[in-house]
Design a protein around this motif. Structure first.
Motif, PDB file in Angstrom:
ATOM      1  N   ASP A  81       3.497  -5.599  -5.766  1.00  0.00           N
ATOM      2  CA  ASP A  81       3.841  -4.282  -5.223  1.00  0.00           C
ATOM      3  C   ASP A  81       3.918  -3.378  -6.295  1.00  0.00           C
ATOM      4  O   ASP A  81       3.391  -2.294  -5.928  1.00  0.00           O
ATOM      5  CB  ASP A  81       4.827  -4.296  -4.130  1.00  0.00           C
ATOM      6  CG  ASP A  81       4.571  -5.204  -2.996  1.00  0.00           C
ATOM      7  OD1 ASP A  81       3.664  -5.098  -2.480  1.00  0.00           O
ATOM      8  OD2 ASP A  81       5.505  -5.815  -2.481  1.00  0.00           O
ATOM      9  N   THR A  89      -0.904  -1.533  -5.055  1.00  0.00           N
ATOM     10  CA  THR A  89       0.063  -1.626  -6.348  1.00  0.00           C
ATOM     11  C   THR A  89       0.415  -0.360  -6.897  1.00  0.00           C
ATOM     12  O   THR A  89      -0.711   0.436  -7.305  1.00  0.00           O
ATOM     13  CB  THR A  89      -0.498  -2.815  -7.058  1.00  0.00           C
ATOM     14  OG1 THR A  89      -0.729  -4.065  -6.434  1.00  0.00           O
ATOM     15  CG2 THR A  89       0.421  -3.058  -8.351  1.00  0.00           C
ATOM     16  N   ARG A 112       0.008 -10.826  -5.274  1.00  0.00           N
ATOM     17  CA  ARG A 112      -0.345  -9.546  -5.330  1.00  0.00           C
ATOM     18  C   ARG A 112       1.341  -8.863  -6.020  1.00  0.00           C
ATOM     19  O   ARG A 112       2.091  -9.399  -5.344  1.00  0.00           O
ATOM     20  CB  ARG A 112      -0.773  -8.897  -4.184  1.00  0.00           C
ATOM     21  CG  ARG A 112      -1.197  -7.338  -4.349  1.00  0.00           C
ATOM     22  CD  ARG A 112      -1.566  -7.009  -2.722  1.00  0.00           C
ATOM     23  NE  ARG A 112      -0.596  -6.985  -1.698  1.00  0.00           N
ATOM     24  CZ  ARG A 112       0.188  -5.787  -2.096  1.00  0.00           C
ATOM     25  NH1 ARG A 112       0.143  -4.784  -3.089  1.00  0.00           N
ATOM     26  NH2 ARG A 112       1.157  -5.393  -0.988  1.00  0.00           N
ATOM     27  N   GLU A 150     -10.671  -0.548   3.048  1.00  0.00           N
ATOM     28  CA  GLU A 150      -9.996  -0.263   4.164  1.00  0.00           C
ATOM     29  C   GLU A 150     -10.310   1.222   4.634  1.00  0.00           C
ATOM     30  O   GLU A 150     -10.504   2.000   3.973  1.00  0.00           O
ATOM     31  CB  GLU A 150      -8.502  -0.110   3.713  1.00  0.00           C
ATOM     32  CG  GLU A 150      -7.948  -1.454   3.143  1.00  0.00           C
ATOM     33  CD  GLU A 150      -8.095  -2.490   3.900  1.00  0.00           C
ATOM     34  OE1 GLU A 150      -7.503  -2.221   5.145  1.00  0.00           O
ATOM     35  OE2 GLU A 150      -8.458  -3.702   3.788  1.00  0.00           O
ATOM     36  N   ASP A 183      -6.677  -5.293  -2.499  1.00  0.00           N
ATOM     37  CA  ASP A 183      -5.826  -4.245  -2.246  1.00  0.00           C
ATOM     38  C   ASP A 183      -4.927  -4.075  -3.198  1.00  0.00           C
ATOM     39  O   ASP A 183      -3.614  -3.951  -2.682  1.00  0.00           O
ATOM     40  CB  ASP A 183      -5.253  -4.565  -0.748  1.00  0.00           C
ATOM     41  CG  ASP A 183      -4.636  -5.932  -0.759  1.00  0.00           C
ATOM     42  OD1 ASP A 183      -4.727  -6.742  -1.911  1.00  0.00           O
ATOM     43  OD2 ASP A 183      -4.038  -6.370   0.235  1.00  0.00           O
ATOM     44  N   GLY A 184      -4.881  -4.200  -4.479  1.00  0.00           N
ATOM     45  CA  GLY A 184      -3.918  -3.942  -5.393  1.00  0.00           C
ATOM     46  C   GLY A 184      -3.979  -4.866  -6.649  1.00  0.00           C
ATOM     47  O   GLY A 184      -5.400  -5.332  -6.897  1.00  0.00           O
ATOM     48  N   LYS A 198       1.315   5.086   2.136  1.00  0.00           N
ATOM     49  CA  LYS A 198       1.239   3.941   3.218  1.00  0.00           C
ATOM     50  C   LYS A 198       0.222   3.035   2.734  1.00  0.00           C
ATOM     51  O   LYS A 198      -0.559   3.124   1.757  1.00  0.00           O
ATOM     52  CB  LYS A 198       1.290   4.566   4.574  1.00  0.00           C
ATOM     53  CG  LYS A 198       2.194   5.650   5.032  1.00  0.00           C
ATOM     54  CD  LYS A 198       2.008   5.888   6.141  1.00  0.00           C
ATOM     55  CE  LYS A 198       3.106   6.966   6.813  1.00  0.00           C
ATOM     56  NZ  LYS A 198       3.091   7.108   7.945  1.00  0.00           N
ATOM     57  N   GLY A 199       0.225   2.118   3.307  1.00  0.00           N
ATOM     58  CA  GLY A 199      -0.810   1.090   3.069  1.00  0.00           C
ATOM     59  C   GLY A 199      -0.713   0.216   2.167  1.00  0.00           C
ATOM     60  O   GLY A 199       0.425   0.224   1.556  1.00  0.00           O
ATOM     61  N   ARG A 200      -1.340  -0.913   1.849  1.00  0.00           N
ATOM     62  CA  ARG A 200      -1.274  -1.815   1.023  1.00  0.00           C
ATOM     63  C   ARG A 200      -1.787  -1.218  -0.355  1.00  0.00           C
ATOM     64  O   ARG A 200      -2.868  -0.954  -0.510  1.00  0.00           O
ATOM     65  CB  ARG A 200      -1.948  -3.341   1.062  1.00  0.00           C
ATOM     66  CG  ARG A 200      -1.162  -3.862   2.272  1.00  0.00           C
ATOM     67  CD  ARG A 200      -1.580  -5.342   2.673  1.00  0.00           C
ATOM     68  NE  ARG A 200      -1.851  -6.175   1.384  1.00  0.00           N
ATOM     69  CZ  ARG A 200      -1.165  -7.056   1.146  1.00  0.00           C
ATOM     70  NH1 ARG A 200       0.037  -7.172   1.724  1.00  0.00           N
ATOM     71  NH2 ARG A 200      -1.535  -8.054   0.247  1.00  0.00           N
ATOM     72  N   PHE A 220      -5.843   0.482  -4.939  1.00  0.00           N
ATOM     73  CA  PHE A 220      -5.951  -0.037  -3.462  1.00  0.00           C
ATOM     74  C   PHE A 220      -7.267  -0.246  -3.477  1.00  0.00           C
ATOM     75  O   PHE A 220      -8.182  -0.303  -4.113  1.00  0.00           O
ATOM     76  CB  PHE A 220      -5.373   1.269  -2.803  1.00  0.00           C
ATOM     77  CG  PHE A 220      -6.391   2.539  -2.980  1.00  0.00           C
ATOM     78  CD1 PHE A 220      -7.350   2.860  -1.888  1.00  0.00           C
ATOM     79  CD2 PHE A 220      -6.052   3.301  -4.068  1.00  0.00           C
ATOM     80  CE1 PHE A 220      -8.346   3.957  -2.299  1.00  0.00           C
ATOM     81  CE2 PHE A 220      -7.015   4.491  -4.594  1.00  0.00           C
ATOM     82  CZ  PHE A 220      -7.938   4.673  -3.353  1.00  0.00           C
TER      83      PHE A 220
END
Length: 101
Positions: free
Chosen positions: A46, A98, A44, A83, A29-30, A94-96, A79
């Motif tokens: 952001d 980077t 992780r 998901e 997720d990133g 939105k969502g997780r 991402f």
């Protein structure tokens, strides 16, 4: 484009199309400090700059792709494709994920 990775080709095409960003769907997720599947202590990000990603040799994309994105001031959004509704969620901001930029 021959001699280019798919990542570099994606950034090149996005630059040619004057896209606002490149979406990079992966198995995580990133962008992390290390492979989170191998290193439970991986952190992780952001947000991280293209330059930092190059200097830290973060392997989510190759260095040429990061450099080309940097030169074109093109953010890369990394991402997880696993998901539910991942692409739609990222497009909505939105969502997780980077943001490399």
């Amino acid at each position: 484009n021959p001699f280019f990775t798919t990542d570099t080709t994606a950034v090149l095409r996005a630059a040619e199309l004057e896209a606002q960003a490149v979406l990079k769907a992966t198995n995580v997720d990133g962008v992390y400090t290390a492979d989170p599947k191998k290193d439970p202590k991986a952190k992780r990000y952001d947000k991280i700059s293209h330059q930092e990603a190059i200097e830290k040799d973060l392997r989510v994309m190759d260095g040429a792709a990061f450099a080309l994105a940097r030169e074109n001031r093109m953010p890369i959004i990394v991402f997880s494709i696993a998901e539910k509704s991942a692409i739609e969620t990222v497009l909505r901001g939105k969502g997780r994920a980077t943001v490399v930029g």
